[in-house]
Motif scaffolding. Structure first.
Motif, short mmCIF file in Angstrom:
data_model
loop_
_atom_site.label_atom_id
_atom_site.label_comp_id
_atom_site.label_asym_id
_atom_site.label_seq_id
_atom_site.Cartn_x
_atom_site.Cartn_y
_atom_site.Cartn_z
N SER B 104 28.34 34.73 32.20
CA SER B 104 28.14 34.71 33.66
C SER B 104 29.19 33.82 34.32
O SER B 104 29.80 34.20 35.31
CB SER B 104 26.76 34.15 34.01
N VAL B 105 29.36 32.64 33.76
CA VAL B 105 30.30 31.69 34.37
C VAL B 105 31.73 32.19 34.25
O VAL B 105 32.49 32.20 35.23
CB VAL B 105 30.16 30.31 33.70
N GLY B 107 32.78 35.25 33.80
CA GLY B 107 32.97 36.44 34.62
C GLY B 107 33.11 36.11 36.09
O GLY B 107 33.93 36.69 36.80
N GLY B 108 32.30 35.15 36.56
CA GLY B 108 32.35 34.79 37.97
C GLY B 108 33.72 34.25 38.36
O GLY B 108 34.29 34.63 39.39
#
Lengths: 129, 142
Positions: B104-105, B107-108
């Motif tokens: 998530s991190v 990708g963000g």
């Protein structure tokens, strides 16, 4: 499979960092392709959003300008409403929540699919900010 | 990053109420569906960019390019709050989420960098289509 989940999460997080469909996509993946219940998917999506959005925010913020007063007012309204919404999510039957989510997706997707002509006209009226 | 310290009291009374209600709508949606508050805010702010919220307010809430960042600034605290409530109600599976934290991190951050480098218009249309079809499926499926 965990590896597939991680890759999908990476891709969806990148998409949300680019401003494409952050909210719905993760829930869609979890419910339609991975078989989580609607509520489980929503919970995971919340966490996902927190981390993906916060990390992309750090990159975006250096180039952006925010009006603090407006943000604080919206947060003030948002917190109690989030409490209410969460209580509803936990109290209502899953089918209702899923259908509501479906309606939400249609409302979001429809202008995106139809919208480019509308956006062209609006862009011509816009001043460059 | 520029945070313009506009105190709530300097905004006109009507726009104050509208902002609180707008935040409320976004918070409600986000609590109910686990998503979507940000989308609501972005759409509304884009619509209102050309309207005054009240006779003596600033003509816009956020410049077009700042809309997304403003929406995130609101939705992050609100989502934290929702997440805490989901967790206390037992609806949050932290163990299931833990392998997804790092992607998530990463990708963000990746997406935020790519935004300035890729043309995303056609991608947005494609995903709007996927979202639309999925929405219909969710409504009719039992």
């Amino acid at each position: 499979m965990m590896a597939v989940d991680m890759i999908v999460t990476l891709i969806v997080a990148a998409l949300s960092g680019m401003g494409i469909g952050s909210g719905g996509l993760m829930v869609l993946y979890l419910t339609l392709l991975r078989g989580n219940s609607q509520l489980e998917a929503q919970g995971l999506n919340l966490l996902f959003f927190l981390f993906a959005a916060a990390s992309s925010m750090i990159v975006h913020l250096s180039r952006r300008h925010i009006r603090l007063g407006a943000v604080l007012l919206m947060i003030a309204g948002g917190l109690p409403a989030a409490y209410l919404g969460t209580r509803l999510a936990l109290a209502l039957p899953e089918v209702w929540i899923r259908r509501t989510f479906g309606v939400f997706l249609v409302v979001v997707g429809l202008p995106g699919v139809l919208g480019s002509r509308f956006n062209e006209k609006r862009k011509k009226k816009t001043k460059k900010y | 990053m520029a945070i313009e310290r506009t105190a709530p009291s300097t905004l006109a009374r009507r726009s104050t109420l509208i902002l609180i209600l707008l935040g409320g709508a976004a918070g409600l949606l986000n609590g109910l569906l686990g998503a979507g508050g940000g989308i609501l805010l972005v759409y509304t702010m884009r619509l209102w960019a050309y309207r005054r919220l009240s006779p003596d307010s600033e003509p816009r809430l956020a410049a077009q390019r700042d809309v997304y960042a403003t929406a995130l600034s609101v939705m992050l605290p609100v989502s934290v709050f929702s997440a805490i409530y989901y967790a206390r109600a037992g609806a949050l599976d932290l163990v299931a989420f833990s392998p997804l934290l790092l992607p998530s991190v990463v990708g963000g951050v990746l997406g935020a960098y790519l935004l300035d480098k890729l043309r995303v218009d056609w991608l947005k249309r494609l995903f709007a289509l996927i979202v639309l079809i999925s929405g219909v499926l969710m409504i009719v499926r039992d």
